[in-house]
Design a protein around this motif. Structure first.
Motif, mmCIF file in Angstrom:
data_model
loop_
_atom_site.group_PDB
_atom_site.id
_atom_site.type_symbol
_atom_site.label_atom_id
_atom_site.label_comp_id
_atom_site.label_asym_id
_atom_site.label_seq_id
_atom_site.Cartn_x
_atom_site.Cartn_y
_atom_site.Cartn_z
ATOM 1 N N THR A 105 -5.705 32.235 8.354
ATOM 2 C CA THR A 105 -7.105 32.436 7.964
ATOM 3 C C THR A 105 -7.966 32.763 9.186
ATOM 4 O O THR A 105 -7.527 32.630 10.330
ATOM 5 C CB THR A 105 -7.684 31.185 7.275
ATOM 6 N N HIS A 147 -10.496 32.276 15.164
ATOM 7 C CA HIS A 147 -11.573 31.286 15.334
ATOM 8 C C HIS A 147 -12.236 31.596 16.674
ATOM 9 O O HIS A 147 -11.550 31.998 17.628
ATOM 10 C CB HIS A 147 -10.976 29.864 15.328
ATOM 11 N N HIS A 177 -15.055 28.667 6.826
ATOM 12 C CA HIS A 177 -15.319 27.428 7.575
ATOM 13 C C HIS A 177 -16.780 27.428 8.021
ATOM 14 O O HIS A 177 -17.153 28.154 8.936
ATOM 15 C CB HIS A 177 -14.361 27.381 8.784
ATOM 16 N N GLU A 209 -5.684 28.250 10.906
ATOM 17 C CA GLU A 209 -6.889 29.046 11.153
ATOM 18 C C GLU A 209 -6.638 29.833 12.444
ATOM 19 O O GLU A 209 -6.760 29.296 13.542
ATOM 20 C CB GLU A 209 -8.093 28.107 11.305
ATOM 21 N N ALA A 240 -7.528 23.564 11.317
ATOM 22 C CA ALA A 240 -8.671 24.241 11.940
ATOM 23 C C ALA A 240 -8.388 24.442 13.433
ATOM 24 O O ALA A 240 -7.802 23.570 14.083
ATOM 25 C CB ALA A 240 -9.933 23.395 11.761
ATOM 26 N N THR A 248 -11.476 36.199 6.920
ATOM 27 C CA THR A 248 -10.143 36.052 6.312
ATOM 28 C C THR A 248 -9.876 37.252 5.409
ATOM 29 O O THR A 248 -10.780 37.721 4.705
ATOM 30 C CB THR A 248 -10.111 34.753 5.467
#
Ligand code: AMP
Ligand code: ZN
Length: 290
Positions: A248, A225, A9, A222, A194, A267
């Motif tokens: 991820t 993050h 990302h 995700e 996300a 990831t």
């Protein structure tokens, strides 16, 4: 062998990052990444220049971050949806991205108009010059506020002027989340929500709702993050495990518009392998690992 570093990302100047797509590729190589995904908001304009500048040894995953929303009886909640390896020429995606580009322009100008009316010393032209053809986002307005000396950083601009609760905020009409998942799947891609615990989206992204989304084709969450706390990561990882979704990790790098490093979150290679397998192969990774 060294650990394989995969960041799924990252933004370029094709949306609200500050590195050109070519600079983003260089920055990814400098950060020691093996794989980087270019995921600009609502467009794929950065793909070609990124691939043209791809350094040897770097694998590029083509993606985008779709602006979506979920309408609840109380409010409209914004959810960002990452789409990977979809066909960029798919009719529904092309049409929706061009609608959103218009929507972002009008909404950005409406925010600026409110600021100008309140005496904030920026102009629409300045913001459009900063956006330089990319779909207009609030960070472009934030940069104009920095240039005008109103704030010291884009981060401060968000805290003081640009947040959803701020006095100048104007929402935009984003794509319905299930519809966006359907579009990405139909275009042969894989969708990943996300930062599901990043901001207001936590209110709607319950396990039950995510399970419904998984049934209609959502591919992953995700989990790692920069906006997520440890307990949120643990919660999301177990939801992903129970629902068979990919978990991820990524930095959400924006160049100097945000204080995030490429490769700050990563990831696992097996997760990327499953993601690639889940796509239909029309748009493949490009590079040594692809
Ligand atoms: P918009 O797409 O216009 O609604 O603006 C959202 C964009 O602003 C997303 O790319 C966010 O990552 C970015 N953003 C949100 N908060 C901040 C912040 N504090 N500093 C810099 N960028 C931010
Ligand atoms: Zn992003």
């Amino acid at each position: 062998m060294d650990r394989v570093l995969i960041d799924l990302h990252a933004h370029s100047t094709a949306s609200d990052g500050t590195d050109t797509p070519a600079e983003l590729m260089q920055a990814a190589a400098t950060a020691g990444l093996d794989v980087v995904a270019i995921t600009d908001h609502d467009n794929t304009m950065g793909w070609a220049p990124a691939l043209a500048a791809r350094p040897d040894g770097l694998t590029v995953i083509r993606g985008a971050e779709f602006s979506t929303s979920v309408i609840t009886p109380q409010r409209r909640i914004s959810v960002h949806l990452l789409g990977y390896l979809f066909d960029p020429g798919h009719r529904a995606i092309v049409d929706e991205q061009s609608r959103l580009r218009e929507e972002r322009l009008h909404r950005g100008l409406a925010i600026v108009e409110r600021m100008v009316a309140a005496g904030v010393p920026i102009t629409a032209d300045q913001v459009l010059t900063i956006a330089a053809g990319a779909p207009v986002g609030r960070p472009h307005i934030g940069r104009a506020l920095v240039d005008a000396g109103v704030v010291e950083s884009v981060d401060q601009a968000f805290a003081m002027h640009l947040s959803g609760r701020g006095p100048y905020y104007v929402p935009k009409a984003d794509t319905d989340l299930p519809k966006a998942i359907g579009m990405i799947t139909a275009a042969g891609g894989v969708s990943v929500i996300a930062h599901p615990r990043g901001r207001g989206e936590r209110r709607v992204l319950t396990e039950d709702f995510v399970a419904e989304l998984a049934r209609i084709g959502l591919g992953g969450l995700e989990v790692d993050h920069p906006d997520h706390q440890e307990d949120e990561r643990a919660e999301l990882r177990s939801i992903a495990g129970r629902l068979g979704l990919l978990a991820t990790g990524s930095s959400d790098y924006h160049g100097t518009n945000k204080v995030l490093r490429l490769g700050q979150e990563t990831t696992e290679p097996e997760v990327l392998a499953r993601l690639i397998e889940a796509s239909n192969g029309i748009t493949e990774p490009v590079g040594p690992g692809g």
